[in-house]
Design a protein around this motif. Structure first.
Motif: not given
Lengths: 122, 287
Positions: B50-64
């Motif tokens: 909310i404060f750093l307002k990043p540009q998200i470049e990667q998103s990955r799903t984490v599984t167990v």
């Protein structure tokens, strides 16, 4: 027929524990002779999965029905898979519960009556 | 170049200002030309973005891994249910085995012990890790799937994904429970943020107990200085704990926060407090 009643203490005169997974004791009763064997619930202080563990304990006693106050989703799924009938909404003493069951006054419950963790802080 | 330093910003009590300290610290250090990696370990409620307002470049799903049972192969030995400490797998007899994915902690006990090879692993999604950049700051956070309880596993994966920088800042979840312990593992230095109130002091003591038990060097930052009383300061004196910064109870800081602005942007006069904090951290971490 063997039935299991959740109880807050040992013996046939103790109150029905409204919780299933976190019940203090299970009163294992033979309805032929009303003989009552109270066994402590090992899942009462389990970190998680109390409903499942308690249902497994009931399964191992050979009980065919459970009389209790409330039953969560994991417990209900386990009891149903083991072919054990659930009668929720039961209150009063263990003895009164047995009498109500024998008189056919209790209605079978078809699924969970509360959400997970309902009895954790009860 | 000195070795990479990993700093964790933690607190016993929630809402003391961990994210305010962590994000503003990251910003002034990055502006000083240092490589900074900010990771929000509060995977149940991340808010650094909310404060750093990043540009998200990667998103990955984490599984167990969780168990999956082939009941045809079951020999009714019951070992799977006996080993499980969480009621995540239960053997009911007659080849009937139930599994509860949400109760599983992926200890691997059931599939390792099954003599019939009836239990294999399947993947359960627990959340996502997003990463990107906020100006010169490298940013990452984890988001736990709603209803899932595997925050520790997600934090572990998030920390493994951090790439080496001069400085890594970990924004830690509040409290002193398992997710906090996981976040604090292998860090070089911890800042415990507190507010000078009885609640703040009570939870500060719990957090101090934890970091001492984990044998991590730490110091305290007092936020909203001026409210409450001086008992936190007295406690720190008695316990020989350094107080590295006091951020005053300034309404304008709360106003900036409420609209997602960084303190050092909205109120540049506080910039020197955060650069001072960084210098103090470096000094303390050397000790």
């Amino acid at each position: 027929m063997i039935i299991a009643i959740t109880a807050s203490a040992e013996g046939i005169d103790s109150p029905v524990d409204p919780r299933f997974g976190r019940a203090a004791y299970f009163a294992i009763v033979d309805t032929e002779n009303d003989q009552c064997n109270s066994i402590p619930n090992e899942a009462v202080s389990a970190a998680a999965g109390a409903g499942v563990t308690a249902a497994k304990t009931i399964t191992d006693t050979g009980a065919q029905a459970v009389l209790t106050g409330n039953c969560g989703p994991n417990a209900a799924r386990t009891l149903q898979a083991a072919g054990i009938k659930i009668y929720a909404g039961v209150s009063g003493t263990v003895k009164e519960a047995i009498e109500a069951f024998k008189a056919g006054k209790l209605n079978e419950t078809q699924g969970p009556t509360v959400e997970s963790h309902f009895g954790t802080n009860g | 170049m000195a070795k990479q330093l990993t700093i964790a910003i933690a607190s016993g009590k929630g809402g003391t200002g961990k994210t305010t300290i962590a994000t503003n610290l990251a910003k002034v250090i990055a502006e000083d030309g240092k490589g900074v990696y900010y990771a929000d370990c509060d995977v149940e409620e991340p808010n650094g973005h909310i404060f750093l307002k990043p540009q998200i470049e990667q998103s990955r799903t984490v599984t167990v891994p969780v168990p999956q049972v082939d009941e045809n192969k079951c020999t009714d030995c019951g070992k799977c249910g006996e080993v499980c400490q969480y009621g995540a797998i239960v053997h009911l007899g007659n080849k009937k085995v139930l599994t509860f994915d949400n109760l599983c902690h992926s200890c691997a006990g059931c599939w390792m012990l099954c003599p019939a090879g009836a239990i294999t692993q399947k993947k359960m999604e627990i959340g996502i890790i997003e990463s990107g950049n906020s100006g010169d700051i490298h940013f990452a956070h984890g988001k736990l799937r709603i209803g899932n309880i595997r925050s520790v596993s997600l934090i572990n994966q998030l920390k493994q994904s951090i790439k080496a920088r001069d400085l890594v800042i970990l924004d830690v979840p509040p409290g002193t429970s398992c997710p906090v312990v996981e976040s604090l593992k292998n860090v070089d230095f911890v800042i415990l943020v507190t507010e000078p109130t009885p609640f703040g002091l009570n939870d500060l003591k719990l957090a101090v107990d934890l970091v001492r038990k984990m044998e991590i060097t730490f110091a305290v930052v007092i936020n909203r200085d001026g409210i409450g009383d001086d008992k936190c300061e007295k406690y720190c004196q008695q316990e020989n704990i350094s107080i590295l910064m006091k951020l005053p109870d300034d309404r304008r800081i709360a106003e900036a926060y409420s609209v997602g602005k960084m303190v050092v942007d909205a109120l540049p006069e506080y910039r020197k407090d955060f650069t001072g904090l960084y210098e103090n951290i470096l000094q303390e971490a050397e000790k």
